[in-house]
Design a protein around this motif. Structure first.
Motif, mmCIF file in Angstrom:
data_model
loop_
_atom_site.group_PDB
_atom_site.id
_atom_site.type_symbol
_atom_site.label_atom_id
_atom_site.label_comp_id
_atom_site.label_asym_id
_atom_site.label_seq_id
_atom_site.Cartn_x
_atom_site.Cartn_y
_atom_site.Cartn_z
ATOM 1 N N GLU A 3 3.371 -8.993 3.597
ATOM 2 C CA GLU A 3 3.354 -7.459 3.327
ATOM 3 C C GLU A 3 4.717 -6.919 3.445
ATOM 4 O OE1 GLU A 3 0.000 -4.759 3.691
ATOM 5 O OE2 GLU A 3 0.898 -4.653 5.660
ATOM 6 N N TYR A 4 5.090 -6.122 2.282
ATOM 7 C CA TYR A 4 6.062 -5.404 2.264
ATOM 8 C C TYR A 4 6.065 -4.054 2.541
ATOM 9 C CZ TYR A 4 11.120 -4.459 1.268
ATOM 10 O OH TYR A 4 12.461 -4.247 1.487
ATOM 11 N N ILE A 5 6.493 -3.335 3.667
ATOM 12 C CA ILE A 5 6.335 -1.969 3.867
ATOM 13 C C ILE A 5 7.440 -1.053 3.556
ATOM 14 C CG2 ILE A 5 5.724 -0.280 5.727
ATOM 15 C CD1 ILE A 5 4.422 -2.737 7.385
ATOM 16 N N ILE A 6 7.234 -0.078 2.816
ATOM 17 C CA ILE A 6 8.441 0.943 2.450
ATOM 18 C C ILE A 6 7.908 2.306 3.102
ATOM 19 C CG2 ILE A 6 9.332 1.892 0.220
ATOM 20 C CD1 ILE A 6 8.224 -0.122 -1.130
ATOM 21 N N SER A 7 9.098 2.550 3.790
ATOM 22 C CA SER A 7 9.107 3.622 4.601
ATOM 23 C C SER A 7 10.050 4.771 4.478
ATOM 24 C CB SER A 7 9.080 3.554 6.235
ATOM 25 O OG SER A 7 10.222 2.500 6.621
ATOM 26 N N THR A 8 11.027 4.533 3.452
ATOM 27 C CA THR A 8 12.198 5.348 3.160
ATOM 28 C C THR A 8 12.199 5.601 1.697
ATOM 29 O OG1 THR A 8 14.510 5.949 3.657
ATOM 30 C CG2 THR A 8 13.885 3.600 3.211
ATOM 31 N N ASN A 9 12.818 6.215 1.262
ATOM 32 C CA ASN A 9 13.052 6.837 -0.318
ATOM 33 C C ASN A 9 14.135 5.774 -0.956
ATOM 34 O OD1 ASN A 9 11.696 9.413 0.741
ATOM 35 N ND2 ASN A 9 11.397 9.567 -1.386
ATOM 36 N N LYS A 31 2.540 0.286 1.369
ATOM 37 C CA LYS A 31 2.447 -1.331 1.598
ATOM 38 C C LYS A 31 2.300 -2.080 0.327
ATOM 39 C CE LYS A 31 0.310 -0.306 5.927
ATOM 40 N NZ LYS A 31 -0.503 -0.635 6.838
ATOM 41 N N ILE A 32 3.195 -3.041 -0.112
ATOM 42 C CA ILE A 32 2.979 -3.940 -1.245
ATOM 43 C C ILE A 32 2.817 -5.229 -0.717
ATOM 44 C CG2 ILE A 32 3.944 -4.661 -3.364
ATOM 45 C CD1 ILE A 32 5.599 -2.338 -3.445
ATOM 46 N N GLN A 33 1.706 -5.737 -1.042
ATOM 47 C CA GLN A 33 1.144 -6.955 -0.276
ATOM 48 C C GLN A 33 1.953 -8.124 -0.507
ATOM 49 O OE1 GLN A 33 -1.142 -4.808 -1.791
ATOM 50 N NE2 GLN A 33 -1.393 -3.897 0.066
ATOM 51 N N ASN A 34 2.707 -8.204 -1.715
ATOM 52 C CA ASN A 34 3.593 -9.428 -1.952
ATOM 53 C C ASN A 34 4.584 -8.840 -2.872
ATOM 54 O OD1 ASN A 34 4.631 -12.042 -1.658
ATOM 55 N ND2 ASN A 34 3.711 -12.542 -3.910
ATOM 56 N N LEU A 35 5.768 -8.625 -2.383
ATOM 57 C CA LEU A 35 7.008 -8.331 -3.302
ATOM 58 C C LEU A 35 8.323 -9.076 -3.010
ATOM 59 C CD1 LEU A 35 8.480 -6.103 -5.178
ATOM 60 C CD2 LEU A 35 8.944 -4.848 -2.963
ATOM 61 N N ILE A 36 8.496 -9.683 -4.310
ATOM 62 C CA ILE A 36 9.855 -10.775 -4.239
ATOM 63 C C ILE A 36 10.858 -10.502 -5.349
ATOM 64 C CG2 ILE A 36 10.144 -13.203 -4.860
ATOM 65 C CD1 ILE A 36 7.398 -14.005 -3.776
ATOM 66 N N PHE A 52 -1.384 0.697 -3.152
ATOM 67 C CA PHE A 52 -1.670 -0.840 -3.523
ATOM 68 C C PHE A 52 -2.373 -1.534 -2.743
ATOM 69 C CE2 PHE A 52 2.636 0.698 -4.875
ATOM 70 C CZ PHE A 52 2.833 0.374 -6.142
ATOM 71 N N PHE A 53 -3.203 -2.398 -3.392
ATOM 72 C CA PHE A 53 -3.927 -3.426 -2.353
ATOM 73 C C PHE A 53 -4.185 -4.544 -3.178
ATOM 74 C CE2 PHE A 53 -7.338 -1.748 -5.374
ATOM 75 C CZ PHE A 53 -8.154 -2.739 -5.481
ATOM 76 N N SER A 54 -3.860 -5.874 -2.624
ATOM 77 C CA SER A 54 -3.739 -7.344 -3.320
ATOM 78 C C SER A 54 -2.871 -7.453 -4.400
ATOM 79 C CB SER A 54 -5.223 -7.618 -3.923
ATOM 80 O OG SER A 54 -6.214 -7.539 -2.619
#
Length: 284
Positions: A3-9, A31-36, A52-54
């Motif tokens: 999971e990729y967590i984004i907490s800033t702009n 939260k984006i579950q899979n970001l590549i 987002f989910f899944s």
């Protein structure tokens, strides 16, 4: 998969890949579950209210841009793959009921308008992924093409949308259909190969699942306080040149330039109508 967590702009990653969050400052983590990011110079732009989910978002190449606005139902189950020099734009206030799959490749673009409804297990592709040639002159037959979905479109369950599909605003695409051509605005369409079943329609997003007999009677005719139908796109001024210019600009731009174009984009209603005089398609 992590999971990729984004907490800033704004996040700058290696190989000049970037994540940009637009809208209000982030109050909750995204939260984006899979970001590549596999390539370089790619940009992911997401609305601060996006949920987002899944979800899988994979940049398989370089110089591509994905611009994702928040949805009307606060959920997005997205399976998105972008290859080199490609663009994915998702307009505002769309409603996604289930998995939405999209592969953007061969330097093409997928543009989705505003206020649409998308059912379960939809696929969108700009390319066939492999090469088909003519035996006689050895010329390629299956070139990739952009996909444009107008505003206020209703895309049914298990629909496949292929390269060259232009779906006009206000239209409906029924269950299990395959679309690879221009679809007139304000029309009902179904099938593989898809056929226009009814023209001059409009649709309302009220859910009928819980209707009783009294509700069926009440909604037998459309009732609205306004004198005009909001989703009648037949009188929209001609936007042909704007859409063609936009597509060309995106394909000829760097990822930074794509972002600059898209962040200023006030999505134009993409409508298609038959010319009764010459029996050909026109874009409005």
């Amino acid at each position: 998969m992590s999971e990729y967590i984004i907490s800033t702009n704004y996040i700058e990653l290696k190989n000049n890949n970037k994540i940009i969050v637009i809208g209000q400052p982030i109050s909750n983590e995204i939260k984006i579950q899979n970001l590549i990011f596999k390539g370089k110079n790619n940009i992911l732009i997401i609305d601060s209210n996006a949920v987002f989910f899944s979800t899988n978002i994979v940049f398989n190449g370089s110089n591509s841009t994905a611009f994702i606005n928040s949805t009307s139902n606060n959920r997005m189950n997205l399976n998105l793959s972008l290859y080199n020099n490609s663009t994915y734009y998702q307009g505002k206030n769309n409603y996604f009921n289930g998995r939405f799959n999209c592969i953007v490749s061969e330097s093409k673009n997928v543009i989705i308008g505003d206020n649409g409804i998308f059912s379960f297990n939809i696929w969108v592709r700009t390319s066939d992924a492999h090469l088909i040639y003519n035996l006689e002159d050895k010329k390629r037959l299956n070139h990739a093409k952009d996909v444009i979905l107008g505003s206020h479109v209703w895309i049914g369950q298990n629909v496949t949308i292929l390269k060259g599909a232009f779906i006009g605003s206000g239209s409906v695409i029924g269950l299990n259909s395959v679309v690879s051509k221009k679809i007139n605005s304000n029309t009902l369409n179904l099938g593989n190969h898809i056929k226009e079943l009814k023209e001059n329609i409009f649709w309302d997003n009220t859910s009928t699942h819980d209707f009783l007999e009294t509700d069926i009677e009440i909604y037998n005719y459309y009732k609205d306080n306004s004198s005009e139908i909001e989703y009648d796109f037949s009188t929209i001024p001609d936007t042909t040149n704007q859409w063609m210019d936009l597509s060309k600009k995106l394909s000829a731009s760097t990822s930074e330039e794509k972002y600059s174009i898209l962040k200023q984009l006030d999505i134009l209603p993409f409508t298609i109508k038959k010319s009764k005089k010459k029996r050909r398609f026109r874009f409005f």
